[in-house]
Scaffold this active site. Sequence first.
Site, PDB file in Angstrom:
ATOM      1  N   HIS A  17       0.835  -1.203   0.000  1.00 12.53           N
ATOM      2  CA  HIS A  17       0.000   0.000   0.000  1.00 12.53           C
ATOM      3  C   HIS A  17       0.870   1.253   0.000  1.00 12.53           C
ATOM      4  O   HIS A  17       0.627   2.199  -0.760  1.00 12.53           O
ATOM      5  CB  HIS A  17      -0.883   0.058   1.258  1.00 12.53           C
ATOM      6  CG  HIS A  17      -1.909  -1.009   1.364  1.00 12.53           C
ATOM      7  ND1 HIS A  17      -2.039  -1.797   2.479  1.00 12.53           N
ATOM      8  CD2 HIS A  17      -2.869  -1.419   0.505  1.00 12.53           C
ATOM      9  CE1 HIS A  17      -3.043  -2.640   2.308  1.00 12.53           C
ATOM     10  NE2 HIS A  17      -3.559  -2.440   1.110  1.00 12.53           N
ATOM     11  N   LYS A  41     -17.883  -5.829   5.881  1.00 16.13           N
ATOM     12  CA  LYS A  41     -16.707  -6.596   6.300  1.00 16.13           C
ATOM     13  C   LYS A  41     -16.542  -6.543   7.809  1.00 16.13           C
ATOM     14  O   LYS A  41     -17.050  -5.639   8.468  1.00 16.13           O
ATOM     15  CB  LYS A  41     -15.444  -6.044   5.633  1.00 16.13           C
ATOM     16  CG  LYS A  41     -15.358  -6.323   4.158  1.00 16.13           C
ATOM     17  CD  LYS A  41     -14.006  -5.908   3.617  1.00 16.13           C
ATOM     18  CE  LYS A  41     -13.849  -6.313   2.164  1.00 16.13           C
ATOM     19  NZ  LYS A  41     -12.521  -5.946   1.659  1.00 16.13           N
ATOM     20  N   ARG A  90      -1.863  -5.862  -8.580  1.00 17.97           N
ATOM     21  CA  ARG A  90      -0.865  -6.901  -8.352  1.00 17.97           C
ATOM     22  C   ARG A  90      -0.872  -7.947  -9.450  1.00 17.97           C
ATOM     23  O   ARG A  90       0.147  -8.490  -9.806  1.00 17.97           O
ATOM     24  CB  ARG A  90      -1.120  -7.600  -7.014  1.00 17.97           C
ATOM     25  CG  ARG A  90      -0.971  -6.729  -5.808  1.00 17.97           C
ATOM     26  CD  ARG A  90      -1.482  -7.421  -4.594  1.00 17.97           C
ATOM     27  NE  ARG A  90      -2.921  -7.623  -4.768  1.00 17.97           N
ATOM     28  CZ  ARG A  90      -3.759  -8.001  -3.834  1.00 17.97           C
ATOM     29  NH1 ARG A  90      -3.325  -8.270  -2.634  1.00 17.97           N
ATOM     30  NH2 ARG A  90      -5.041  -8.124  -4.080  1.00 17.97           N
ATOM     31  N   SER A 128      -3.370  -7.656   2.581  1.00 18.43           N
ATOM     32  CA  SER A 128      -3.637  -7.548   4.020  1.00 18.43           C
ATOM     33  C   SER A 128      -4.125  -8.874   4.583  1.00 18.43           C
ATOM     34  O   SER A 128      -3.790  -9.240   5.709  1.00 18.43           O
ATOM     35  CB  SER A 128      -4.678  -6.458   4.283  1.00 18.43           C
ATOM     36  OG  SER A 128      -4.166  -5.194   3.943  1.00 18.43           O
TER      37      SER A 128
END
Length: 163
Positions: A17, A41, A90, A128
């Site tokens: 990040h 979440k 990514r 994460s």
Amino acid sequence: MSIAVVPGSFDPVTYGHLDIIVRATKAFDYVIVAVLNNRAKNPMFTVEERMHFLQETTSSYSNVQVDSFDGLLVDYMKQKNANVIVKGLRAISDFEYELQMAAINRKLAPTIETFFMMTNHQFSFLSSSIVKEVARYNPDEVSDLVPPNVLKELKERFNVKEP
């Protein structure tokens, strides 16, 4: 003036990040790191904790502000007069999802552009979720993946005593 928003959950913030955030500071006049408060979440860290981690790790950048939001990103951006969304990619799987998000954001707010940055190759595997999973068993294994303030808190969360 270009105002960019780097949105994310940042639960927790990683060096991946931070790589994107730091690179955005060089490309745009002002960068808002916006922590998403996603009620769907169940994050490990509160929004306030995630903001604190980000504030500590970006404090040396005069053109960075850390904030939080819930709701639609484009609505938040309009409130902040921001004109660019910065997203890190990514892998191909990230691109497919982010392309859909960029398309709907473009439909909702045609004046807001989305910029994609490829992650540094050393962070291409990093998320994460992976950090939390590994840290659950051995936080020291993620010491080169997260800032020291995050590592300290992960150790406390998982009750790992310092030697």
